[in-house]
Design a protein around this motif. Structure first.
Motif, PDB file in Angstrom:
ATOM      1  N   LEU A   1       0.842  -1.196   0.000  1.00 21.37           N
ATOM      2  CA  LEU A   1       0.000   0.000   0.000  1.00 21.37           C
ATOM      3  C   LEU A   1       0.879   1.249   0.000  1.00 21.37           C
ATOM      4  CD1 LEU A   1      -2.707  -1.047   2.638  1.00 21.37           C
ATOM      5  CD2 LEU A   1      -2.666  -1.452   0.176  1.00 21.37           C
ATOM      6  N   SER A   2       0.322   2.330  -0.531  1.00 17.24           N
ATOM      7  CA  SER A   2       0.995   3.614  -0.371  1.00 17.24           C
ATOM      8  C   SER A   2       0.700   4.141   1.030  1.00 17.24           C
ATOM      9  CB  SER A   2       0.532   4.598  -1.441  1.00 17.24           C
ATOM     10  OG  SER A   2      -0.872   4.748  -1.410  1.00 17.24           O
ATOM     11  N   LYS A   3      -0.583   4.107   1.370  1.00 17.24           N
ATOM     12  CA  LYS A   3      -1.046   4.540   2.689  1.00 17.24           C
ATOM     13  C   LYS A   3      -2.360   3.860   2.978  1.00 17.24           C
ATOM     14  CE  LYS A   3       1.171   8.815   1.689  1.00 17.24           C
ATOM     15  NZ  LYS A   3       1.361   9.367   0.359  1.00 17.24           N
ATOM     16  N   ALA A   4      -2.705   3.746   4.254  1.00 22.84           N
ATOM     17  CA  ALA A   4      -4.038   3.279   4.614  1.00 22.84           C
ATOM     18  C   ALA A   4      -4.581   4.160   5.722  1.00 22.84           C
ATOM     19  CB  ALA A   4      -4.006   1.821   5.055  1.00 22.84           C
ATOM     20  N   VAL A   5      -5.906   4.364   5.680  1.00 18.76           N
ATOM     21  CA  VAL A   5      -6.569   5.128   6.723  1.00 18.76           C
ATOM     22  C   VAL A   5      -7.755   4.326   7.232  1.00 18.76           C
ATOM     23  CG1 VAL A   5      -7.701   7.289   7.346  1.00 18.76           C
ATOM     24  CG2 VAL A   5      -6.037   7.257   5.477  1.00 18.76           C
ATOM     25  N   SER A   6      -7.801   4.147   8.538  1.00 20.98           N
ATOM     26  CA  SER A   6      -9.006   3.622   9.174  1.00 20.98           C
ATOM     27  C   SER A   6      -9.782   4.838   9.660  1.00 20.98           C
ATOM     28  CB  SER A   6      -8.599   2.701  10.328  1.00 20.98           C
ATOM     29  OG  SER A   6      -9.609   2.626  11.299  1.00 20.98           O
ATOM     30  N   VAL A   7     -10.961   5.082   9.097  1.00 20.05           N
ATOM     31  CA  VAL A   7     -11.607   6.389   9.280  1.00 20.05           C
ATOM     32  C   VAL A   7     -12.510   6.463  10.509  1.00 20.05           C
ATOM     33  CG1 VAL A   7     -11.548   6.755   6.775  1.00 20.05           C
ATOM     34  CG2 VAL A   7     -13.676   5.975   7.857  1.00 20.05           C
ATOM     35  N   GLY A   8     -12.879   5.314  11.067  1.00 19.53           N
ATOM     36  CA  GLY A   8     -13.708   5.305  12.272  1.00 19.53           C
ATOM     37  C   GLY A   8     -15.005   6.066  12.096  1.00 19.53           C
ATOM     38  N   ASN A   9     -15.335   6.902  13.082  1.00 19.03           N
ATOM     39  CA  ASN A   9     -16.602   7.641  13.017  1.00 19.03           C
ATOM     40  C   ASN A   9     -16.547   8.790  12.003  1.00 19.03           C
ATOM     41  OD1 ASN A   9     -17.144   5.896  15.071  1.00 19.03           O
ATOM     42  ND2 ASN A   9     -17.612   7.449  16.617  1.00 19.03           N
ATOM     43  N   ALA A  10     -15.355   9.086  11.511  1.00 21.88           N
ATOM     44  CA  ALA A  10     -15.173  10.052  10.410  1.00 21.88           C
ATOM     45  C   ALA A  10     -15.897  11.371  10.652  1.00 21.88           C
ATOM     46  CB  ALA A  10     -15.619   9.441   9.080  1.00 21.88           C
ATOM     47  N   VAL A  11     -15.722  11.939  11.837  1.00 23.48           N
ATOM     48  CA  VAL A  11     -16.513  13.116  12.214  1.00 23.48           C
ATOM     49  C   VAL A  11     -15.949  14.424  11.657  1.00 23.48           C
ATOM     50  CG1 VAL A  11     -17.531  12.099  14.255  1.00 23.48           C
ATOM     51  CG2 VAL A  11     -15.319  13.227  14.431  1.00 23.48           C
ATOM     52  N   VAL A  12     -14.644  14.488  11.472  1.00 28.01           N
ATOM     53  CA  VAL A  12     -14.056  15.701  10.898  1.00 28.01           C
ATOM     54  C   VAL A  12     -13.619  15.415   9.468  1.00 28.01           C
ATOM     55  CG1 VAL A  12     -12.138  17.336  11.016  1.00 28.01           C
ATOM     56  CG2 VAL A  12     -13.407  16.727  13.090  1.00 28.01           C
ATOM     57  N   LEU A  13     -12.757  14.419   9.311  1.00 26.41           N
ATOM     58  CA  LEU A  13     -12.369  13.980   7.974  1.00 26.41           C
ATOM     59  C   LEU A  13     -13.234  12.777   7.613  1.00 26.41           C
ATOM     60  CD1 LEU A  13      -8.523  14.299   8.365  1.00 26.41           C
ATOM     61  CD2 LEU A  13      -9.941  15.569   6.751  1.00 26.41           C
ATOM     62  N   ASP A  14     -13.942  12.896   6.478  1.00 22.85           N
ATOM     63  CA  ASP A  14     -14.867  11.839   6.065  1.00 22.85           C
ATOM     64  C   ASP A  14     -14.337  11.194   4.778  1.00 22.85           C
ATOM     65  OD1 ASP A  14     -17.064  10.216   6.000  1.00 22.85           O
ATOM     66  OD2 ASP A  14     -18.518  11.807   5.538  1.00 22.85           O
ATOM     67  N   LEU A  15     -14.993  10.123   4.360  1.00 24.00           N
ATOM     68  CA  LEU A  15     -14.540   9.398   3.169  1.00 24.00           C
ATOM     69  C   LEU A  15     -14.243  10.324   1.981  1.00 24.00           C
ATOM     70  CD1 LEU A  15     -17.012   6.371   3.373  1.00 24.00           C
ATOM     71  CD2 LEU A  15     -14.561   6.298   3.815  1.00 24.00           C
ATOM     72  N   PRO A  16     -15.104  11.293   1.657  1.00 25.06           N
ATOM     73  CA  PRO A  16     -14.818  12.166   0.512  1.00 25.06           C
ATOM     74  C   PRO A  16     -13.511  12.942   0.670  1.00 25.06           C
ATOM     75  CG  PRO A  16     -17.083  12.476   1.257  1.00 25.06           C
ATOM     76  CD  PRO A  16     -16.423  11.589   2.256  1.00 25.06           C
ATOM     77  N   ASP A  17     -13.169  13.317   1.905  1.00 24.40           N
ATOM     78  CA  ASP A  17     -11.918  14.054   2.123  1.00 24.40           C
ATOM     79  C   ASP A  17     -10.718  13.169   1.803  1.00 24.40           C
ATOM     80  OD1 ASP A  17     -13.252  16.387   3.177  1.00 24.40           O
ATOM     81  OD2 ASP A  17     -13.683  15.173   4.947  1.00 24.40           O
ATOM     82  N   TYR A  18     -10.770  11.932   2.256  1.00 22.51           N
ATOM     83  CA  TYR A  18      -9.654  11.028   1.976  1.00 22.51           C
ATOM     84  C   TYR A  18      -9.579  10.709   0.477  1.00 22.51           C
ATOM     85  CZ  TYR A  18      -9.637  10.379   7.053  1.00 22.51           C
ATOM     86  OH  TYR A  18      -9.582  10.591   8.399  1.00 22.51           O
ATOM     87  N   LEU A  19     -10.752  10.548  -0.149  1.00 21.35           N
ATOM     88  CA  LEU A  19     -10.766  10.320  -1.600  1.00 21.35           C
ATOM     89  C   LEU A  19     -10.091  11.473  -2.321  1.00 21.35           C
ATOM     90  CD1 LEU A  19     -14.312   8.851  -2.311  1.00 21.35           C
ATOM     91  CD2 LEU A  19     -12.130   7.858  -3.027  1.00 21.35           C
TER      92      LEU A  19
END
Lengths: 483, 233
Positions: free
Chosen positions: A186-204
């Protein structure tokens, strides 16, 4: 995501200094041990004097507060109990920490008042400060190249080209390990959890622009903001292959009327439509995800459906054909020119070369013949891609007796793949000789050749990446009615 | 009548559901292909409209208080001449008033009876997560059984419309199944994009149903239309 937040997330994902806050003996110092591979500086923050000796044993300097750490912290792991989390966050903000992975759980996911209140408090603090809050209730970040890990089982030292974003910590861990087991880093991995500040679209959005990432894999259960997710997915998948593993059912939602549309608007169907619209690849399991990643990373992309198949025996020729036809791909007849060339050397006693090439008797004692077969299929204008069975059933004994035989085969296939423009993949089935398969698979994969564990899985994965390539080229996907 | 006028009227009457005539007028004003449907207040008007749109015609009761028109005897189809239209007008009004005595009657809708084509359905719902969503599929009474439908999120690109049409099994009906002539697939795709544009431009539309839509060798026509408004503007 504003510029400040993006910059902080970038620092957190590529840190020079990491702080681990609240690690303890009871959990085996899992965070500090995971960070032992980190190429930069690691500090511990732990106020409990009973933990000091254990942390010192690991060779890590400990502080009573993150504010005392003598250099700017790029990424902090927060593993403190939930009632302390807001205070830790305040300290991190005050000392200019760029990003914080909040392992701490017990927030809104509990559904209870205290958890929700604490989460609200954390969100307000983080948003106001622009700190990159990952989670809470997550495993945080993984950067294999820099050795930033959330598990001691994760490999470190080298990075790959696939970014992983997961709503589940377990899947973030499992996919990172299973990918590595298949030779995909992998280049990087993120476990986003409740994603309250940074959400899936931000990581995308982040990975869309990340120069270390060519492919994005996502595990999602339910996006918090569907429209934002859909838009980010469209943006990302227009530039890089995005593979989406959807877990669970999205909430059915309110159905205000009894019209036909409302009664049919079941979320799984809608989600599938959304993925097609974005040209993201949909998968249903970790196995399917890994299969698709192998093809995306190792195979040349192609838009054609017509395959030249190479099987060892007649029985396998029949079922490999079934598998690829079932997946909506085609097994055409070859050109007359190919048939003429094949007729010159193909061993037709117990074998046939119509397509599939039932090649066991032809290649058994001649690597030169295998080269000729590959060359003929590569040149055949009816053939868009090539799939070859590597059979432990018939070859395992030889691989044990003569390990160089497999190496020679791998070298030969690698040479073919490098000079051919057509997608090429191998199928290496589980076998009675499982130990030999387990040894052989990574050797094939290490040569950059996709090695899938069954005809059906290979066919499904190839169908999916082909459809993606077709949509990207402005073509319709292959017959969509095929399940 | 544009959608804005229809909405104003519906709101003033406390309705979320537009009448069929209101919905069709609004869609026609936005250039969507719907069967011309006009409202008659008298049997004379009904006869005049029928003469205008051409026989055979269909007459339907139009009332915000009557949703299931057939159930109250409020629909007459295949009316072939003026006498039949006049008779149908009187019978429909009488039947509706008998079934729902307090119903507010807008009149009787008169439309040309569209020749049968390949039956399709186009719908829009507002998904709580993804906002307006378009559904497209084969229509008819078996739609819920076969679920031969495709979904996309608004807005639709022409590419999405094209893929939706090819995604359903019923695409074979459009391509000329068993010796039938092929339908105007481009017109179907255009309709999907128009529906997407319509709901994008009109966020007050919470639901929209075109059911059935008939596809022909040339063009498509929405035979029935239904629009539900959101709770507030």
């Amino acid at each position: 995501m504003d510029q400040r937040l993006r910059r902080n997330l970038d620092r957190a994902l590529n840190p020079a200094v990491v702080a681990v806050i609240g690690d303890k003996r009871q959990s085996g110092y899992m965070w500090l041990r995971s960070m032992q591979t980190f190429s930069g500086h690691v500090y511990s923050v732990q106020v409990n004097p009973d933990e000091a000796a254990g942390i010192a044993e690991l060779g890590v300097r400990n502080f009573a507060s993150v504010r005392e750490i003598p250099e700017p912290v790029d990424y902090a792991v927060c593993a403190v109990p939930r009632h302390v989390a807001p205070r830790v966050l305040v300290d991190c903000i005050a000392s200019g920490v760029a990003g914080i992975g909040m392992f701490t759980s017990g927030f809104a996911e509990t559904g209870e008042e205290l958890g929700i209140r604490l989460q609200d408090e954390v969100v307000l603090l983080a948003r106001d400060a622009g700190i990159a809050l990952i989670g809470p209730n997550c495993m945080g970040l993984y950067n294999p190249r820099l050795g930033v890990r959330f598990s001691q089982d994760q490999p470190a030292g080298a990075g790959g080209r696939v970014a992983l974003v997961s709503q589940s910590g377990t899947h973030a861990l499992n996919v990172s390990l299973m990918a590595a087991a298949n030779g995909i880093l992998l280049s990087k991995a993120v476990s986003v959890g409740n994603a309250v500040v940074l959400d899936l679209p931000d990581y995308l959005d982040y990975f869309l622009d990340d120069p270390e990432t060519d492919v994005i894999a996502i595990y999602v259960e339910g996006p918090r903001d569907g429209r934002r997710f859909a838009e980010a997915l469209r943006r990302a998948a227009a530039r890089k292959p995005v593979v989406v593993w959807k877990g669970g059912l999205t909430p059915a939602g309110q159905r205000a009327t009894m019209s036909h549309t409302a009664s049919l608007a079941a979320s799984p169907e809608l989600f599938r439509g959304l993925l097609r619209q974005a040209n993201a690849i949909s998968v249903n399991s970790v196995d399917e995800l890994l299969d698709v990643l192998q093809l995306l990373v190792r195979c040349k992309p192609g838009t054609g459906a017509r395959l030249g198949l190479m099987a060892m025996t007649g029985g396998q020729s029949v079922v490999i054909t079934d598998a690829f036809e079932r997946a909506g791909l085609e097994v055409p007849t070859l050109t007359d020119r190919s048939y003429t060339e094949l007729s010159e050397f193909f061993n037709i006693v117990g074998g046939s070369y119509r397509n599939p090439l039932d090649m066991g008797g032809t290649i058994r004692d001649s690597s030169e013949n295998l080269d000729r077969l590959l060359h003929i299929l590569d040149a055949d204008t009816h053939v868009d891609g090539i799939v070859m069975e590597i059979s432990a059933l018939f070859q395992a004994r030889r691989w044990v007796r003569e390990p160089a035989a497999l190496d020679a085969l791998v070298t030969q296939l690698k040479a073919h793949q490098q000079q051919s423009a057509k997608p090429f993949l191998a199928v290496l089935h589980p076998s009675f000789a499982e130990a030999e398969v387990v040894t052989a698979r990574p050797r094939v994969q290490a040569a950059g050749i996709a090695a899938l564990p069954s005809f059906d899985r290979a066919a499904l994965a190839l169908r999916r990446v082909t459809d993606r390539a077709r949509r990207a080229a402005g073509m319709l996907p292959l017959d969509s009615a095929t399940p | 009548m544009t959608l804005a006028i229809a909405i104003a009227r519906a709101r003033s009457e406390g309705r979320h559901l537009l009448t069929e005539v209101e919905a069709k007028d609004a869609l026609a004003a936005a250039d969507l292909p719907v069967v011309t449907t006009r409202l008659a207040s008298t049997a004379d008007e009904a006869a005049a409209i029928a003469r205008d749109v051409g026989y055979p015609v269909v007459c339907k009761i139009t009332s915000p208080d009557i949703v299931h028109k057939s159930d109250v005897g409020g629909v007459r189809v295949a009316l072939a001449d003026e006498a039949a239209v006049r008779r149908a007008f009187d019978e429909i009004l009488a039947a509706a008033q008998a079934a729902v005595p307090d119903a507010r009657i807008h009149g009787v809708a008169v439309q040309r009876m569209a020749p049968a084509g390949v039956e399709l359905i186009v719908g829009v719902t507002t998904d709580p997560q993804f906002g307006p969503v378009i559904m497209f599929g084969t229509g008819g009474v078996l739609v819920e059984l076969f679920r031969d439908v495709a979904f996309r999120v608004v807005p639709l690109a022409p590419r999405d419309a094209r893929e939706m049409v090819h995604e359903i099994r019923g695409v074979k009906l459009l391509q000329g199944f068993r010796g039938q002539p092929a339908c105007d697939v481009a017109a179907v795709e255009r309709l999907l994009c128009q529906v997407s544009d319509f709901v994008e431009a009109n966020p007050q539309v919470r639901e929209l149903d075109l059911n059935p839509v008939f596809a022909y060798p040339e063009g498509v026509t929405a035979v029935d239309a239904r629009i539900v408004l959101s709770e507030e503007d």
